[in-house]
Design an enzyme around this catalytic site. Structure first.
Site, mmCIF file in Angstrom:
data_model
loop_
_atom_site.group_PDB
_atom_site.id
_atom_site.type_symbol
_atom_site.label_atom_id
_atom_site.label_comp_id
_atom_site.label_asym_id
_atom_site.label_seq_id
_atom_site.Cartn_x
_atom_site.Cartn_y
_atom_site.Cartn_z
ATOM 1 N N GLY A 187 -3.325 -1.967 -7.247
ATOM 2 C CA GLY A 187 -1.972 -3.180 -7.375
ATOM 3 C C GLY A 187 -2.326 -4.083 -8.524
ATOM 4 O O GLY A 187 -3.663 -4.603 -8.568
ATOM 5 N N GLN A 211 -9.448 -7.578 -10.498
ATOM 6 C CA GLN A 211 -10.295 -6.469 -10.167
ATOM 7 C C GLN A 211 -9.780 -5.257 -11.015
ATOM 8 O O GLN A 211 -10.574 -4.440 -11.448
ATOM 9 C CB GLN A 211 -9.678 -6.454 -8.682
ATOM 10 C CG GLN A 211 -9.921 -5.012 -8.144
ATOM 11 C CD GLN A 211 -9.702 -5.076 -6.654
ATOM 12 O OE1 GLN A 211 -10.407 -5.529 -5.760
ATOM 13 N NE2 GLN A 211 -8.725 -4.228 -6.152
ATOM 14 N N SER A 257 0.239 -8.900 1.067
ATOM 15 C CA SER A 257 -1.038 -9.027 1.181
ATOM 16 C C SER A 257 -1.581 -8.864 2.670
ATOM 17 O O SER A 257 -0.965 -9.452 3.484
ATOM 18 C CB SER A 257 -1.764 -10.144 0.637
ATOM 19 O OG SER A 257 -3.139 -10.471 1.134
ATOM 20 N N ARG A 300 -3.929 -10.039 4.100
ATOM 21 C CA ARG A 300 -4.223 -11.641 4.586
ATOM 22 C C ARG A 300 -2.979 -12.536 5.233
ATOM 23 O O ARG A 300 -2.947 -13.473 5.953
ATOM 24 C CB ARG A 300 -4.881 -12.214 3.636
ATOM 25 C CG ARG A 300 -6.312 -11.964 3.313
ATOM 26 C CD ARG A 300 -6.982 -12.892 2.479
ATOM 27 N NE ARG A 300 -8.705 -12.180 2.422
ATOM 28 C CZ ARG A 300 -8.945 -11.579 1.512
ATOM 29 N NH1 ARG A 300 -8.070 -10.769 0.573
ATOM 30 N NH2 ARG A 300 -10.159 -11.037 1.429
ATOM 31 N N HIS A 334 0.715 -1.217 0.052
ATOM 32 C CA HIS A 334 0.080 -0.006 -0.008
ATOM 33 C C HIS A 334 1.125 1.406 -0.081
ATOM 34 O O HIS A 334 0.777 2.167 -0.781
ATOM 35 C CB HIS A 334 -0.846 0.060 1.277
ATOM 36 C CG HIS A 334 -1.784 -1.080 1.190
ATOM 37 N ND1 HIS A 334 -1.650 -2.164 2.320
ATOM 38 C CD2 HIS A 334 -3.083 -1.362 0.519
ATOM 39 C CE1 HIS A 334 -2.908 -3.132 2.080
ATOM 40 N NE2 HIS A 334 -3.441 -2.582 0.983
HETATM 41 O O1 PAF Z 1 -8.115 -4.002 -3.356
HETATM 42 C C1 PAF Z 1 -8.746 -3.686 -2.415
HETATM 43 O O2 PAF Z 1 -8.295 -3.623 -1.354
HETATM 44 C C2 PAF Z 1 -10.225 -3.817 -2.561
HETATM 45 O O3 PAF Z 1 -10.854 -4.627 -3.277
HETATM 46 C C3 PAF Z 1 -10.702 -2.280 -2.848
HETATM 47 C C4 PAF Z 1 -10.250 -1.705 -4.177
HETATM 48 C C5 PAF Z 1 -10.208 -1.096 -1.696
HETATM 49 C C6 PAF Z 1 -12.314 -2.045 -2.652
HETATM 50 O O4 PAF Z 1 -12.762 -2.377 -1.338
#
Ligand code: PAF
Length: 272
Positions: free
Chosen positions: A138, A144, A176, A178, A28
Site C-alpha cells: 500500500g 517503505q 490502518s 493501528r 488489505h
Molecule cells: O506494511 C506492513 O504491513 C509491513 O511493514 C510488512 C511489509 C508486512 C513487513 O512486516
C-alpha cells in the site's frame, strides 16, 4: 510455501503476494483483490515482525486476531496463508546491514531507528519462503515502498513490487490496523491528518513550498491534542525534502502524528 508457489508455476500459474502484519482491514482486502486480478494464485502472509518495531509497547499492543484474519482471507478468495513462527522465518538469517541509499534519512527514518532495516530483512525472508512473482504494497507506507523498490533493484530481487493506492474511510482517515486502538474521540481527531494533506494538495504548485508548510501547520491547530511528529513535502521518487517545486509535476506530502496512544502516518501525491 516455496514448493506451493513452485507447483503453481509448474502449472503455468503466477503467484501474487500480499505481506501483512495481520489485523486485516479493507485496505488489505483491496490489496488481495488487486493481487487476484493479476494472478491466478494469491498468498497472504501474517507476521508481526519484531525487527521493525523500535517501541516495545507498540509491538506488544499491536492487534493480533489470526482466526478472524483467516476467515477474512477465505472470504476474500485468498488461496494460501503463510503465518510463520519467528524461529522458522529467521532460522538461517545472516547478520547483514542493507545499504538503504540514504532513503531512510528523513521522515520515518529518524523517528524509528532500525525500522527500515527490519522491514527489508523480513520482506527478504518472506520472499525467500513464498517466492512470488509480484508483491503488493500500500502507498500509505510510502517510504517503505520507495525503499523496497530501491533494495529490490539493488539486490536484484526477481519479485516485482506493485504499489497500490491508500484505502480511506469516508472521512478520509487512511485505513490502518493501528486505528483499532483509537477511542471514538481520537478516531475523530485523527481525521485532521487527511484534512492537513488536502490543504497541501490544494495549494501545491500554486504557492511556495514554505507557504504550504505554514498553511498545513495552521490547519493542524484545529486539533491541539494531536501532536505533530513531522509534515513535509518531498520529491515524488526519492522522498528528498523539497524547498521549492522546481520544474517537477509531481511531489508528495508526508505527515506523522501522535493521536492518543497511536502514532499515525499518511501521505498524498501532489500533482501540478
Ligand atoms: O506494511 C506492513 O504491513 C509491513 O511493514 C510488512 C511489509 C508486512 C513487513 O512486516
Amino acid at each position: 510455501m516455496a514448493e506451493w508457489s513452485a507447483r503453481a508455476r509448474r502449472e503455468g500459474l503466477s503467484v501474487g503476494f500480499v505481506p501483512t502484519m495481520g489485523a486485516l482491514h479493507q485496505g488489505h482486502l483491496d490489496l488481495i483483490a488487486r493481487a487476484r486480478q493479476a494472478h491466478p494464485r494469491v498468498v497472504c502472509s501474517i507476521f508481526v515482525n519484531p525487527l521493525q518495531f523500535n517501541n516495545l509497547e507498540d509491538l506488544e499492543r499491536y492487534p493480533r486476531q489470526l482466526e478472524q484474519d483467516r476467515a477474512m482471507l477465505q472470504e476474500a478468495g485468498c488461496d494460501a496463508l503463510f503465518a510463520p513462527q519467528a524461529e522458522t522465518l529467521f532460522a538461517d538469517l545472516q547478520p547483514h546491514t542493507y545499504d538503504l541509499g540514504g532513503l531512510d534519512g528523513h521522515w520515518e527514518g529518524p523517528s524509528r531507528p532500525g525500522h527500515f532495516q527490519g522491514v527489508v530483512k523480513v520482506v527478504e525472508r518472506l520472499f525467500h519462503f513464498v517466492r512470488p512473482d509480484e508483491a503488493f504494497f500500500g502507498e500509505k507506507d510510502r517510504q517503505q515502498l520507495t525503499l523496497l523498490r530501491h533494495i529490490a533493484r539493488q539486490e536484484h530481487w526477481p519479485e516485482r513490487i506493485i504499489a497500490c493506492p491508500t484505502m480511506r474511510a469516508v472521512d478520509g482517515l487512511a485505513l490502518s490496523s493501528r486505528n483499532a486502538r483509537l477511542s471514538p474521540g481520537e478516531r475523530d481527531q485523527a481525521t485532521i491528518l487527511f484534512k492537513a494533506l488536502t490543504v497541501a494538495a490544494r495549494m501545491a504548485f500554486k504557492h511556495p513550498v514554505e507557504e504550504v508548510d505554514r498553511a498545513v501547520k495552521d490547519a493542524l491547530q484545529a486539533e491541539p491534542t494531536v501532536t505533530l511528529d513531522y509534515f513535509g513535502i518531498a520529491d515524488h521518487d526519492t522522498l528528498e525534502p523539497l524547498k521549492d517545486w522546481g520544474d517537477r509535476d509531481l511531489a508528495v506530502a508526508l505527515i506523522a502524528a501522535q493521536v492518543g496512544p497511536v502514532r499515525l502516518i499518511d501521505n498524498i501525491t501532489l500533482v501540478r
